[in-house]
Design a protein around this motif. Structure first.
Motif, PDB file in Angstrom:
ATOM      1  N   ASN A  36       0.832  -1.203   0.000  1.00 54.65           N
ATOM      2  CA  ASN A  36       0.000   0.000   0.000  1.00 54.65           C
ATOM      3  C   ASN A  36       0.867   1.255   0.000  1.00 54.65           C
ATOM      4  O   ASN A  36       1.834   1.358   0.760  1.00 54.65           O
ATOM      5  N   GLY A  37       0.496   2.210  -0.857  1.00 55.62           N
ATOM      6  CA  GLY A  37       1.267   3.439  -0.985  1.00 55.62           C
ATOM      7  C   GLY A  37       1.364   4.235   0.302  1.00 55.62           C
ATOM      8  O   GLY A  37       2.349   4.934   0.542  1.00 55.62           O
ATOM      9  N   LEU A  38       0.338   4.143   1.153  1.00 54.34           N
ATOM     10  CA  LEU A  38       0.364   4.853   2.430  1.00 54.34           C
ATOM     11  C   LEU A  38       1.483   4.349   3.324  1.00 54.34           C
ATOM     12  O   LEU A  38       1.964   5.069   4.204  1.00 54.34           O
ATOM     13  N   ILE A  39       1.896   3.112   3.101  1.00 53.51           N
ATOM     14  CA  ILE A  39       3.015   2.528   3.846  1.00 53.51           C
ATOM     15  C   ILE A  39       4.302   2.659   3.041  1.00 53.51           C
ATOM     16  O   ILE A  39       5.357   3.030   3.573  1.00 53.51           O
ATOM     17  N   ALA A  40       4.216   2.375   1.744  1.00 54.65           N
ATOM     18  CA  ALA A  40       5.412   2.345   0.895  1.00 54.65           C
ATOM     19  C   ALA A  40       6.100   3.705   0.802  1.00 54.65           C
ATOM     20  O   ALA A  40       7.340   3.783   0.828  1.00 54.65           O
ATOM     21  N   LEU A  41       5.326   4.783   0.678  1.00 65.44           N
ATOM     22  CA  LEU A  41       5.928   6.108   0.517  1.00 65.44           C
ATOM     23  C   LEU A  41       6.766   6.528   1.734  1.00 65.44           C
ATOM     24  O   LEU A  41       7.942   6.883   1.571  1.00 65.44           O
ATOM     25  N   PRO A  42       6.206   6.513   2.955  1.00 68.44           N
ATOM     26  CA  PRO A  42       7.041   6.924   4.094  1.00 68.44           C
ATOM     27  C   PRO A  42       8.198   5.972   4.362  1.00 68.44           C
ATOM     28  O   PRO A  42       9.283   6.411   4.757  1.00 68.44           O
ATOM     29  N   VAL A  43       7.991   4.669   4.145  1.00 74.28           N
ATOM     30  CA  VAL A  43       9.084   3.709   4.344  1.00 74.28           C
ATOM     31  C   VAL A  43      10.211   3.980   3.356  1.00 74.28           C
ATOM     32  O   VAL A  43      11.397   3.979   3.716  1.00 74.28           O
ATOM     33  N   THR A  44       9.855   4.246   2.105  1.00 67.22           N
ATOM     34  CA  THR A  44      10.859   4.554   1.093  1.00 67.22           C
ATOM     35  C   THR A  44      11.592   5.847   1.438  1.00 67.22           C
ATOM     36  O   THR A  44      12.812   5.941   1.288  1.00 67.22           O
ATOM     37  N   GLY A  45      10.842   6.851   1.901  1.00 68.71           N
ATOM     38  CA  GLY A  45      11.466   8.111   2.298  1.00 68.71           C
ATOM     39  C   GLY A  45      12.433   7.922   3.448  1.00 68.71           C
ATOM     40  O   GLY A  45      13.543   8.469   3.435  1.00 68.71           O
ATOM     41  N   PHE A  46      12.023   7.140   4.446  1.00 67.78           N
ATOM     42  CA  PHE A  46      12.874   6.901   5.620  1.00 67.78           C
ATOM     43  C   PHE A  46      14.145   6.163   5.217  1.00 67.78           C
ATOM     44  O   PHE A  46      15.258   6.566   5.576  1.00 67.78           O
ATOM     45  N   ILE A  47      13.991   5.087   4.463  1.00 68.16           N
ATOM     46  CA  ILE A  47      15.152   4.287   4.066  1.00 68.16           C
ATOM     47  C   ILE A  47      16.071   5.084   3.135  1.00 68.16           C
ATOM     48  O   ILE A  47      17.300   5.033   3.273  1.00 68.16           O
ATOM     49  N   GLY A  48      15.488   5.839   2.214  1.00 70.01           N
ATOM     50  CA  GLY A  48      16.306   6.644   1.311  1.00 70.01           C
ATOM     51  C   GLY A  48      17.163   7.642   2.062  1.00 70.01           C
ATOM     52  O   GLY A  48      18.344   7.836   1.743  1.00 70.01           O
ATOM     53  N   SER A  49      16.585   8.273   3.068  1.00 72.16           N
ATOM     54  CA  SER A  49      17.338   9.222   3.877  1.00 72.16           C
ATOM     55  C   SER A  49      18.440   8.530   4.665  1.00 72.16           C
ATOM     56  O   SER A  49      19.567   9.030   4.766  1.00 72.16           O
ATOM     57  N   MET A  50      18.143   7.361   5.216  1.00 65.24           N
ATOM     58  CA  MET A  50      19.138   6.620   5.980  1.00 65.24           C
ATOM     59  C   MET A  50      20.265   6.105   5.091  1.00 65.24           C
ATOM     60  O   MET A  50      21.410   5.980   5.531  1.00 65.24           O
ATOM     61  N   VAL A  51      19.949   5.806   3.821  1.00 66.94           N
ATOM     62  CA  VAL A  51      21.000   5.421   2.875  1.00 66.94           C
ATOM     63  C   VAL A  51      22.022   6.546   2.777  1.00 66.94           C
ATOM     64  O   VAL A  51      23.236   6.309   2.790  1.00 66.94           O
ATOM     65  N   ASN A  52      21.536   7.777   2.677  1.00 69.47           N
ATOM     66  CA  ASN A  52      22.431   8.931   2.617  1.00 69.47           C
ATOM     67  C   ASN A  52      23.333   8.981   3.844  1.00 69.47           C
ATOM     68  O   ASN A  52      24.560   9.051   3.738  1.00 69.47           O
ATOM     69  N   THR A  53      22.739   8.917   5.021  1.00 67.74           N
ATOM     70  CA  THR A  53      23.502   9.034   6.260  1.00 67.74           C
ATOM     71  C   THR A  53      24.469   7.877   6.440  1.00 67.74           C
ATOM     72  O   THR A  53      25.657   8.078   6.738  1.00 67.74           O
ATOM     73  N   VAL A  54      23.989   6.661   6.256  1.00 65.28           N
ATOM     74  CA  VAL A  54      24.814   5.476   6.502  1.00 65.28           C
ATOM     75  C   VAL A  54      25.959   5.373   5.496  1.00 65.28           C
ATOM     76  O   VAL A  54      27.107   5.090   5.872  1.00 65.28           O
ATOM     77  N   PHE A  55      25.665   5.617   4.219  1.00 68.16           N
ATOM     78  CA  PHE A  55      26.721   5.528   3.203  1.00 68.16           C
ATOM     79  C   PHE A  55      27.780   6.609   3.415  1.00 68.16           C
ATOM     80  O   PHE A  55      28.986   6.328   3.338  1.00 68.16           O
ATOM     81  N   VAL A  56      27.340   7.843   3.677  1.00 74.04           N
ATOM     82  CA  VAL A  56      28.298   8.937   3.847  1.00 74.04           C
ATOM     83  C   VAL A  56      29.129   8.750   5.114  1.00 74.04           C
ATOM     84  O   VAL A  56      30.371   8.765   5.073  1.00 74.04           O
ATOM     85  N   MET A  57      28.461   8.581   6.240  1.00 71.59           N
ATOM     86  CA  MET A  57      29.190   8.468   7.500  1.00 71.59           C
ATOM     87  C   MET A  57      29.985   7.158   7.572  1.00 71.59           C
ATOM     88  O   MET A  57      31.098   7.119   8.106  1.00 71.59           O
ATOM     89  N   GLY A  58      29.413   6.091   7.029  1.00 75.92           N
ATOM     90  CA  GLY A  58      30.139   4.821   6.997  1.00 75.92           C
ATOM     91  C   GLY A  58      31.390   4.914   6.142  1.00 75.92           C
ATOM     92  O   GLY A  58      32.448   4.383   6.503  1.00 75.92           O
ATOM     93  N   SER A  59      31.285   5.607   5.007  1.00 79.38           N
ATOM     94  CA  SER A  59      32.445   5.775   4.127  1.00 79.38           C
ATOM     95  C   SER A  59      33.506   6.663   4.768  1.00 79.38           C
ATOM     96  O   SER A  59      34.712   6.413   4.613  1.00 79.38           O
ATOM     97  N   ILE A  60      33.073   7.693   5.482  1.00 82.15           N
ATOM     98  CA  ILE A  60      34.039   8.534   6.199  1.00 82.15           C
ATOM     99  C   ILE A  60      34.800   7.702   7.223  1.00 82.15           C
ATOM    100  O   ILE A  60      36.026   7.819   7.355  1.00 82.15           O
ATOM    101  N   TYR A  61      34.080   6.842   7.925  1.00 85.14           N
ATOM    102  CA  TYR A  61      34.736   5.992   8.934  1.00 85.14           C
ATOM    103  C   TYR A  61      35.726   5.029   8.288  1.00 85.14           C
ATOM    104  O   TYR A  61      36.853   4.854   8.765  1.00 85.14           O
ATOM    105  N   LEU A  62      35.328   4.422   7.177  1.00 85.26           N
ATOM    106  CA  LEU A  62      36.180   3.430   6.529  1.00 85.26           C
ATOM    107  C   LEU A  62      37.352   4.059   5.779  1.00 85.26           C
ATOM    108  O   LEU A  62      38.435   3.465   5.711  1.00 85.26           O
ATOM    109  N   LEU A  63      37.139   5.237   5.207  1.00 83.20           N
ATOM    110  CA  LEU A  63      38.147   5.825   4.319  1.00 83.20           C
ATOM    111  C   LEU A  63      38.943   6.972   4.933  1.00 83.20           C
ATOM    112  O   LEU A  63      40.074   7.239   4.504  1.00 83.20           O
TER     113      LEU A  63
END
Length: 205
Positions: free
Chosen positions: A127-154
Motif C-alpha cells: 500500500n502506498g500509504l506505507i510504501a511512501l514513508p518507508v521509502t522516504g525513511f530508508i532513502g534518507s538513511m542510505v544517505n547518512t549510513v553511506f556517507v558516515m560509513g564511508s568517512i569511517y572506513l576511508l
C-alpha cells in the motif's frame, strides 16, 4: 504515448527535479531547523525522483546533489571538507577518489537504492500509504549510513585529527551523528515523501 515523446517527457522531468535539487542545495530551503539539529531536505527530491522516474533518474539526481555538496565544500570549506571535496584532498590522488565517492557516489546510491526499493514495493503491491514513508525513511538513511560509513572506513584518521580526538573515538562520533542527525532527517523525509509523493503521483498519473 510513443517512445520519443515518453523519453522527452522523462528528460524534462529529470531536468526539473535537478533544478529543484540545485535550488535546495543553494538556499536555506535545503535545511529544516529542528530543536537540536538542522535536517537536510536536499535528498528528498532525489527520493521522489527515484519513485516517480526510476532508479536511473534517482542516480542522476543523487549525483547532482553530490556535485552541489562537492562545490559547496570547495568554495566554503569546513573541518570535514576533505571528505567531500577532491580539491581539499590531504592524501593525493587516493584522497581525491575517496572524496568523489563520498560526495557523489554515496549520493547516487540514494536514488539507485530508493528506485529499486520502490519497484520492489510495487511488485509486492505494498500500500502506498506505507510504501511512501518507508521509502522516504530508508532513502534518507542510505544517505547518512553511506556517507558516515564511508568517512569511517576511508578517512578515520583524518576525521580524528579534524575533531581532535583519538582514533578509537571515531566510531562513537560517527554513531552520534547517525543517531542525532540521521534519524531525525529520516523521519522528516518519511513525512515529506509521503505527503508530496502522494500528490505528485496523482499529477503524473
Amino acid at each position: 504515448m510513443n517512445k520519443k515523446k515518453k523519453d522527452t517527457r522523462w528528460l524534462a522531468s529529470v531536468a526539473l527535479m535537478m533544478a529543484i535539487v540545485i535550488l535546495l542545495a543553494n538556499t536555506p530551503f535545503g535545511m529544516i531547523q529542528l530543536p537540536v539539529i538542522k535536517a537536510t531536505t536536499v535528498h528528498i527530491p532525489v527520493i521522489l525522483g527515484a519513485i516517480l522516474l526510476g532508479p536511473l533518474a534517482g542516480s542522476i539526481l543523487g549525483a547532482t546533489f553530490g556535485i552541489c555538496s562537492m562545490i559547496s565544500n570547495t568554495v566554503a570549506p569546513t573541518l570535514l571538507s576533505f571528505a567531500f571535496s577532491p580539491f581539499m584532498s590531504m592524501t593525493g590522488l587516493v584522497g581525491v577518489v575517496k572524496a568523489l565517492w563520498i560526495s557523489v557516489g554515496c549520493r547516487s546510491m540514494i536514488g539507485l537504492i530508493t528506485g529499486w526499493l520502490w519497484i520492489f514495493f510495487k511488485k509486492v503491491n505494498l500500500n502506498g500509504l506505507i510504501a511512501l514513508p518507508v521509502t522516504g525513511f530508508i532513502g534518507s538513511m542510505v544517505n547518512t549510513v553511506f556517507v558516515m560509513g564511508s568517512i569511517y572506513l576511508l578517512f578515520a584518521s583524518q576525521y580524528a585529527d579534524a575533531k581532535n580526538v583519538g582514533i578509537d573515538a571515531v566510531w562513537g562520533l560517527i554513531m552520534v551523528t547517525v543517531t542525532a542527525s540521521g534519524i531525525p532527517e529520516a523521519i522528516v523525509a518519511a513525512i515529506l515523501v509521503a505527503l508530496i509523493g502522494k500528490v505528485m503521483q496523482r499529477l503524473v498519473n
